[in-house]
Structure formats: structure tokens, C-alpha cells
Design a protein around this motif. Structure first.
Motif, PDB file in Angstrom:
ATOM      1  N   ALA A 108       9.225   5.637  46.191  1.00  0.00           N
ATOM      2  CA  ALA A 108       9.504   7.062  46.070  1.00  0.00           C
ATOM      3  C   ALA A 108      10.142   7.395  44.722  1.00  0.00           C
ATOM      4  O   ALA A 108       9.806   8.412  44.093  1.00  0.00           O
ATOM      5  N   LEU A 109      11.067   6.557  44.263  1.00  0.00           N
ATOM      6  CA  LEU A 109      11.703   6.801  42.974  1.00  0.00           C
ATOM      7  C   LEU A 109      10.701   6.702  41.834  1.00  0.00           C
ATOM      8  O   LEU A 109      10.761   7.473  40.869  1.00  0.00           O
ATOM      9  N   CYS A 110       9.750   5.769  41.941  1.00  0.00           N
ATOM     10  CA  CYS A 110       8.692   5.658  40.924  1.00  0.00           C
ATOM     11  C   CYS A 110       7.800   6.902  40.905  1.00  0.00           C
ATOM     12  O   CYS A 110       7.235   7.244  39.866  1.00  0.00           O
ATOM     13  N   GLU A 111       7.679   7.556  42.050  1.00  0.00           N
ATOM     14  CA  GLU A 111       6.887   8.777  42.145  1.00  0.00           C
ATOM     15  C   GLU A 111       7.649  10.004  41.651  1.00  0.00           C
ATOM     16  O   GLU A 111       7.112  11.122  41.668  1.00  0.00           O
ATOM     17  N   GLY A 112       8.898   9.794  41.251  1.00  0.00           N
ATOM     18  CA  GLY A 112       9.686  10.895  40.721  1.00  0.00           C
ATOM     19  C   GLY A 112      10.437  11.698  41.759  1.00  0.00           C
ATOM     20  O   GLY A 112      10.958  12.775  41.455  1.00  0.00           O
ATOM     21  N   ARG A 113      10.531  11.185  42.980  1.00  0.00           N
ATOM     22  CA  ARG A 113      11.266  11.915  44.012  1.00  0.00           C
ATOM     23  C   ARG A 113      12.768  11.798  43.790  1.00  0.00           C
ATOM     24  O   ARG A 113      13.257  10.832  43.201  1.00  0.00           O
ATOM     25  N   SER A 114      13.505  12.781  44.282  1.00  0.00           N
ATOM     26  CA  SER A 114      14.955  12.726  44.223  1.00  0.00           C
ATOM     27  C   SER A 114      15.449  11.603  45.128  1.00  0.00           C
ATOM     28  O   SER A 114      14.738  11.134  46.024  1.00  0.00           O
ATOM     29  N   PHE A 115      16.699  11.193  44.912  1.00  0.00           N
ATOM     30  CA  PHE A 115      17.229  10.087  45.691  1.00  0.00           C
ATOM     31  C   PHE A 115      17.308  10.423  47.175  1.00  0.00           C
ATOM     32  O   PHE A 115      16.976   9.589  48.027  1.00  0.00           O
ATOM     33  N   ASP A 116      17.729  11.653  47.517  1.00  0.00           N
ATOM     34  CA  ASP A 116      17.842  11.981  48.938  1.00  0.00           C
ATOM     35  C   ASP A 116      16.478  12.002  49.624  1.00  0.00           C
ATOM     36  O   ASP A 116      16.330  11.521  50.755  1.00  0.00           O
TER      37      ASP A 116
END
Length: 311
Positions: free
Chosen positions: A259-267
Motif C-alpha cells: 500500500a505504501l508503494c502505491e502511495g497510500r497514506s499510512f492509515d
């Protein structure tokens, strides 16, 4: 690309029996073996979701050859660092009647300073092409605890972001080097803090070092998470039919990194990762997750507003 580092890779063998009765012969209903170790499990999940991944594994002997060949059969790119002795076998006895699991871990390879240098050098070289490097699991015999910190330094020096999921002295060493993400369970955290399990203070933990993001899992109990800048959250995992909890933390880390690699926020990454970890609990084998089920559980968490912001 996400690089995973497993400094004590294993053959994970799962035997399903109805009920364990020590001292008696047990016929196994099924017998499953696959390459394992926490970093390998993370790589397996990421590969299943189509995320480019490369696994670095510390292995030895014929068992080590088997681990590498199994990763090749799964079409997971890997690089092996060799040590003396035989890679360990981790035996898991899964009782189908109760869901209880008994684990027996072999001793594994023995590393010397030359092996430690080779592992660090291999990590540094491959980290140059990675978005994230995930340093996971225990260290092989002979590797000092500060090897984990050296791996963090090598990966960050190559320009990659670093995630850590280990325990004991290795966790303390890696955490002190300021990785971007730490994922631990409550027992592991209590041990490095020298606190009772139920007496773990709220995050963050400046005595251990600064991290950008942290996640504490606790089985079916609420997950705690925090990030630099003061953000804190609590999330109750979804209720599922649990077949095996082994590998849930690895699946959670894989979900966070994806998810972080996809640019999503941490929450939002935490919601996706918790859904993936819950789907892993429904599987008998670590790293073997149904992507559709994982997405369904994550969407339900999002819709249900289960993520609570903490003061």
C-alpha cells in the motif's frame, strides 16, 4: 521493487493432524513443505499480489538448495548467501480439531564474519534498485545482533526505505538505526522494553530510536499504530475463521509495503494490511493468501469505520 532479507531461511513443513497426544503415533492428514522464514513469507505474499519483489536468503547445504529451488518454482526472484551447515527445517503441527499449533524449529546454518559481510554487501547491492528493503526474522547462529543494524545502514545507504520485523537484540539493533517502518507483536516489544506484556506503554519509544511509522499487533486484540508527527491509531482486526496464525504478521508487513508503494497514506495502508493479515489467518500455510478475500476484508474495515484515532 521490494527487497526482502531473510537471515535464517528455512524449509517450513506443516503436518495437519486431528489432535496431538505426546508419546503416540499420529497419522498426518496432509503434509506441506515450502521455502520459509519471515522475509520469504513477505515475498511470497507480495508476489501473489503482482508486486515486483526479490528475496535475499541466507542458506546452507542441501536444504538450502531446496529452498532456492522452491523459490524458483514459485517464480520469486532470489539471491542466496551461503553459510556452513544445513538450513533449518521448521516443523509445524497443526491440530485440525482445535486449531492449536505446535512449532519445532531446527538449529540451521552457522554464519561467520565473512558470511555476515557477504549478506550485508548483497543487501546493499540489491537495495540500490529497491523502493523498500524488509529485514525480517531471526538471525542465523553466528550473526551478532548488530548485524541487523548493519543491514539497515546498508539498505538506507543505498537509498532505499527500510522496514524491520524481527525480535530480541536484532530488533533493538535495527530500531536504533532509524528504519522508516517497524512492525512487531506485543510480546516482542515487551521483551526489548523490559516491560511485562500488559505493561507496554503507549508509543512512540524514543529510547529504542526514531522511526517514521510503527505497528504493534496483538493477535485478535486491537492493533496499535503511530507515525512521526504525532499520529496514533487503534484498529480491531476483523473476526474470521482462524485456521493458522503463523505468517499473519508477515502478511501484515507485506500489505503495508504494498500500500505504501502505491502511495497510500499510512492509515489507509494499515486498513489494507489488516485485511490481508486476517485473510492469512484463514489459510493453513504462511504466505498463501487469497487476494480477493484480503481485499474484501479490507473494504469491510474501511466501510465499518474501525480505524480509531488516538490522542
Amino acid at each position: 521493487m521490494i527487497l526482502t532479507v531473510t537471515a535464517n531461511a528455512a524449509i517450513d513443513r506443516t503436518l495437519c493432524i486431528e489432535e496431538l497426544s505426546p508419546g503416540r503415533l499420529h497419522p498426518a492428514a496432509s503434509d506441506h513443505a515450502q521455502a520459509g522464514g519471515k522475509g520469504v513469507n513477505v515475498a511470497r505474499v507480495l508476489h501473489a499480489f503482482g508486486v515486483p519483489v526479490h528475496a535475499v536468503v541466507l542458506v546452507g547445504g542441501e536444504a538450502g538448495d531446496w529452498i532456492v529451488k522452491d523459490l524458483e518454482r514459485a517464480q520469486i526472484p532470489c539471491s542466496a548467501v551461503r553459510a556452513s551447515g544445513e538450513s533449518r527445517t521448521c516443523l509445524e503441527l497443526l491440530e485440525t480439531k482445535s486449531g492449536r499449533t505446535t512449532q519445532i524449529h531446527g538449529a540451521g546454518v552457522i554464519a561467520d564474519p565473512a558470511v555476515a559481510r557477504a549478506l550485508i554487501a548483497q543487501t546493499a547491492e540489491l537495495a540500490r534498485g529497491a523502493d523498500w528493503v524488509a529485514i525480517c526474522g531471526s538471525l542465523a547462529r553466528g550473526l551478532p545482533a548488530d548485524s541487523a543494524g548493519a543491514l539497515v545502514q546498508a539498505a538506507r545507504g543505498a537509498g532505499a526505505r527500510v522496514a524491520v520485523d524481527t525480535s530480541g537484540g536484532a530488533l533493538r539493533s535495527a530500531w536504533s538505526q532509524g528504519p522508516e517502518l517497524v512492525r512487531v507483536n506485543r510480546e516482542e516489544l515487551a521483551a526489548v522494553l523490559g516491560a511485562p506484556r500488559q505493561g507496554v506503554p503507549a508509543p512512540p519509544y524514543p529510547a529504542l530510536g526514531a522511526v517514521s511509522m510503527g505497528v504493534i499487533s496483538d493477535g485478535a486484540l486491537p492493533i496499535e499504530a503511530w507515525c512521526e508527527g504525532g499520529g496514533r491509531w487503534q484498529l480491531v482486526p476483523p473476526r474470521v475463521s482462524v485456521h493458522n496464525t503463523i505468517g499473519c504478521g508477515d502478511a501484515m508487513l507485506a500489505g503495508l509495503l504494498k500500500a505504501l508503494c502505491e502511495g497510500r497514506s499510512f492509515d489507509h495502508s494499515l486498513l489494507a494490511a489488516t485485511g490481508l493479515a486476517a485473510a492469512q489467518a484463514e489459510s493453513r500455510y504462511a504466505g498463501v493468501v487469497d487476494p480477493v478475500r484480503a481485499r474484501t476484508l479490507a473494504h469491510a474495515l474501511c466501510a465499518g469505520g474501525g480505524l480509531e484515532t488516538r490522542a
